[in-house]
Design an enzyme around this catalytic site. Structure first.
Site, PDB file in Angstrom:
ATOM      1  N   SER A  59       0.522   6.172   0.192  1.00 35.08           N
ATOM      2  CA  SER A  59       1.955   5.334  -0.152  1.00 35.08           C
ATOM      3  C   SER A  59       3.039   6.143   0.246  1.00 35.08           C
ATOM      4  O   SER A  59       4.088   5.695   0.496  1.00 35.08           O
ATOM      5  CB  SER A  59       1.744   4.948  -1.318  1.00 35.08           C
ATOM      6  N   ASN A  67       7.930   2.232   0.797  1.00 35.37           N
ATOM      7  CA  ASN A  67       8.022   2.444  -0.732  1.00 35.37           C
ATOM      8  C   ASN A  67       9.440   3.071  -1.078  1.00 35.37           C
ATOM      9  O   ASN A  67       9.924   2.965  -2.245  1.00 35.37           O
ATOM     10  CB  ASN A  67       6.768   3.310  -1.204  1.00 35.37           C
ATOM     11  N   GLU A  92       1.805   0.097   8.292  1.00 38.21           N
ATOM     12  CA  GLU A  92       3.191   1.060   8.533  1.00 38.21           C
ATOM     13  C   GLU A  92       2.350   2.387   9.014  1.00 38.21           C
ATOM     14  O   GLU A  92       1.504   2.908   8.297  1.00 38.21           O
ATOM     15  CB  GLU A  92       3.784   1.373   7.094  1.00 38.21           C
ATOM     16  N   HIS A 110      -0.760   3.071   6.927  1.00 37.75           N
ATOM     17  CA  HIS A 110      -0.493   2.456   5.284  1.00 37.75           C
ATOM     18  C   HIS A 110      -0.801   0.947   5.429  1.00 37.75           C
ATOM     19  O   HIS A 110       0.182   0.186   5.903  1.00 37.75           O
ATOM     20  CB  HIS A 110       0.829   2.795   5.213  1.00 37.75           C
TER      21      HIS A 110
HETATM   22  N1  LIG Z   1      -2.479  -0.244  -4.597  1.00 39.23           N
HETATM   23  C1  LIG Z   1      -1.819  -0.519  -3.684  1.00 39.23           C
HETATM   24  O1  LIG Z   1      -1.237  -1.658  -3.655  1.00 39.23           O
HETATM   25  C2  LIG Z   1      -1.684   0.193  -2.457  1.00 39.23           C
HETATM   26  C3  LIG Z   1      -0.877   0.004  -1.184  1.00 39.23           C
HETATM   27  C4  LIG Z   1      -1.145   0.914  -0.413  1.00 39.23           C
HETATM   28  C5  LIG Z   1      -1.344   2.100  -0.179  1.00 39.23           C
HETATM   29  N2  LIG Z   1      -2.067   2.412  -1.357  1.00 39.23           N
HETATM   30  C6  LIG Z   1      -2.689   3.753  -1.488  1.00 39.23           C
HETATM   31  O2  LIG Z   1      -4.153   3.820  -1.375  1.00 39.23           O
HETATM   32  C7  LIG Z   1      -4.788   4.936  -1.697  1.00 39.23           C
HETATM   33  C8  LIG Z   1      -5.814   4.534  -3.111  1.00 39.23           C
HETATM   34  O3  LIG Z   1      -5.150   3.447  -3.996  1.00 39.23           O
HETATM   35  P1  LIG Z   1      -6.189   2.441  -4.772  1.00 39.23           P
HETATM   36  O4  LIG Z   1      -5.113   1.316  -5.278  1.00 39.23           O
HETATM   37  O5  LIG Z   1      -7.161   1.808  -4.008  1.00 39.23           O
HETATM   38  O6  LIG Z   1      -6.550   3.239  -5.848  1.00 39.23           O
HETATM   39  P2  LIG Z   1      -8.107   2.997  -6.720  1.00 39.23           P
HETATM   40  O7  LIG Z   1      -7.607   3.746  -8.007  1.00 39.23           O
HETATM   41  O8  LIG Z   1      -8.374   1.446  -6.767  1.00 39.23           O
HETATM   42  O9  LIG Z   1      -8.867   3.838  -5.871  1.00 39.23           O
HETATM   43  C9  LIG Z   1      -9.112   5.090  -5.640  1.00 39.23           C
HETATM   44  C10 LIG Z   1     -10.536   5.556  -5.321  1.00 39.23           C
HETATM   45  O10 LIG Z   1     -10.559   6.870  -4.871  1.00 39.23           O
HETATM   46  C11 LIG Z   1     -11.945   7.295  -5.302  1.00 39.23           C
HETATM   47  N3  LIG Z   1     -11.651   8.715  -5.182  1.00 39.23           N
HETATM   48  C12 LIG Z   1     -10.884   9.836  -5.972  1.00 39.23           C
HETATM   49  N4  LIG Z   1     -11.132  10.858  -5.117  1.00 39.23           N
HETATM   50  C13 LIG Z   1     -11.932  10.960  -4.502  1.00 39.23           C
HETATM   51  C14 LIG Z   1     -12.452  11.746  -3.388  1.00 39.23           C
HETATM   52  N5  LIG Z   1     -12.406  12.925  -3.502  1.00 39.23           N
HETATM   53  N6  LIG Z   1     -13.389  11.392  -2.566  1.00 39.23           N
HETATM   54  C15 LIG Z   1     -14.071  10.078  -2.444  1.00 39.23           C
HETATM   55  N7  LIG Z   1     -13.211   9.151  -3.296  1.00 39.23           N
HETATM   56  C16 LIG Z   1     -12.366   9.458  -4.109  1.00 39.23           C
HETATM   57  C17 LIG Z   1     -11.760   6.836  -6.741  1.00 39.23           C
HETATM   58  O11 LIG Z   1     -13.098   7.097  -7.389  1.00 39.23           O
HETATM   59  C18 LIG Z   1     -11.321   5.462  -6.615  1.00 39.23           C
HETATM   60  O12 LIG Z   1     -12.550   4.600  -6.618  1.00 39.23           O
HETATM   61  C19 LIG Z   1      -3.553   5.661  -2.637  1.00 39.23           C
HETATM   62  O13 LIG Z   1      -3.233   6.445  -1.804  1.00 39.23           O
HETATM   63  C20 LIG Z   1      -2.697   4.537  -2.690  1.00 39.23           C
HETATM   64  O14 LIG Z   1      -1.133   5.064  -3.028  1.00 39.23           O
HETATM   65  C21 LIG Z   1      -2.189   1.665  -2.750  1.00 39.23           C
END
Ligand SMILES: NC(=O)c1ccc[n+]([C@@H]2O[C@H](COP(=O)([O-])OP(=O)(O)OC[C@H]3O[C@@H](n4cnc5c(N)ncnc54)[C@H](O)[C@@H]3O)[C@@H](O)[C@H]2O)c1
Length: 273
Positions: free
Chosen positions: A108, A179, A141, A129
């Protein structure tokens, strides 16, 4: 294709990729995370099938759980919003994926340029993204790092279209476009709550009906994850150097308490689990 991280976003991305007919390997370090991801995909696909979407079993058959990084022509990384963790994933992927393979991040806010610098192939590193929930949201994005090649950008723009999304390109500046605009809105809503201007429902109703937003900023923060929102605001604050981007103390405190939003069952609101 390889999706790394099977949380809210990684699961959604794997689902959309598999629904497009491609095979996808799904990896997560947390025990049970891939299984939980598959379960959420099954629920989402079930609802989509009622509206004419593809057969859930056929889509899920194309998702292969894996125990580590594996060979693929493209990685989409969707691990936690933490620069060190992501850089470590990119360093490791650079060793495992074949030369020429594209390494993309769903980050993000973390600079694509620094993820590229963690590898020996910065020309093949790019931001892809997606938005939450991935199967329903139409935008990708596309963020080029300083060294990202035109070829890599063109391939990702094309892929986004093939997945049924609309790509929009942004430069690698803190928070990109999405963001940089969204997080100040979320933060201001949190300050309005902290200062007792209105209760959460009233804040969200005012945004929904007053600005014609489909969801209020507090409910959206819970959907994104308050931990992710705070992490993004910290990148904006540090990267742009303006105190207006510093996360509201209320958001920090909720994260300290483990109230991360929908994914933990409680954030600014409570959720049935
Ligand atoms: N939540 C949103 O609305 C959103 C929207 C766009 C982008 N993002 C981005 O997407 C990414 C993930 O967000 P999310 O909401 O899915 O988070 P989340 O907490 O739901 O999931 C993250 C996952 O990554 C895993 N993880 C951590 N370290 C790891 C590694 N080294 N290898 C493999 N897996 C690993 C964790 O166990 C977890 O299951 C972030 O960078 C976030 O900024 C999130």
């Amino acid at each position: 294709m390889l999706v790394v991280g099977a949380g809210q976003m990684g699961g959604g991305i794997a689902q959309v990729v598999a629904a497009s007919g491609r095979r996808v390997s799904l990896y997560d370090t947390a025990p049970g995370a891939v299984e939980r991801g598959l379960e959420s995909m099954r629920k989402s696909l079930g609802k989509l099938a009622e509206k004419g979407g593809p057969d859930p079993d056929e889509v899920l058959a194309r998702v292969q759980p894996v125990d580590g990084l594996v060979q693929a022509e493209l990685m989409i990384e969707a691990v936690a919003e933490d620069a060190e963790v992501k850089e470590q994933v990119f360093r490791a992927a650079d060793k495992v994926l074949p030369p020429g393979a594209v390494l993309s991040s769903n980050t993000s806010s973390i600079p694509i340029t620094s993820l590229g610098a963690a590898t020996g192939r910065p020309e093949s590193v790019i931001g892809m993204h997606f938005f939450n929930p991935v199967p329903l949201m139409g935008l990708v994005e596309v963020v080029r790092g300083l060294e990202t090649s035109d070829e890599t950008a063109a391939a990702i723009v094309e892929l986004a279209r093939e997945l049924g999304k609309t790509p929009a390109e942004a430069r690698d500046f803190p928070g990109f476009v999405s963001n940089r605009i969204l997080m100040p809105l979320v933060n201001e809503a949190a300050y309005a709550l902290l200062e007792g201007v209105a209760d959460p429902e009233a804040i969200d109703t005012i945004a929904k009906l007053g600005f014609n937003h489909p969801i209020g900023p507090l409910a959206l923060a819970d959907l994104i994850g308050l931990d992710t929102c705070v992490a993004i605001m910290e990148v904006l604050h540090e990267g742009l150097g303006d105190p207006k981007y510093a996360p509201c103390p209320l958001l920090r405190q909720y994260v300290q308490a483990g109230r991360l939003g929908r994914k933990s069952g409680r954030g600014l609101y409570r959720y049935e689990r």
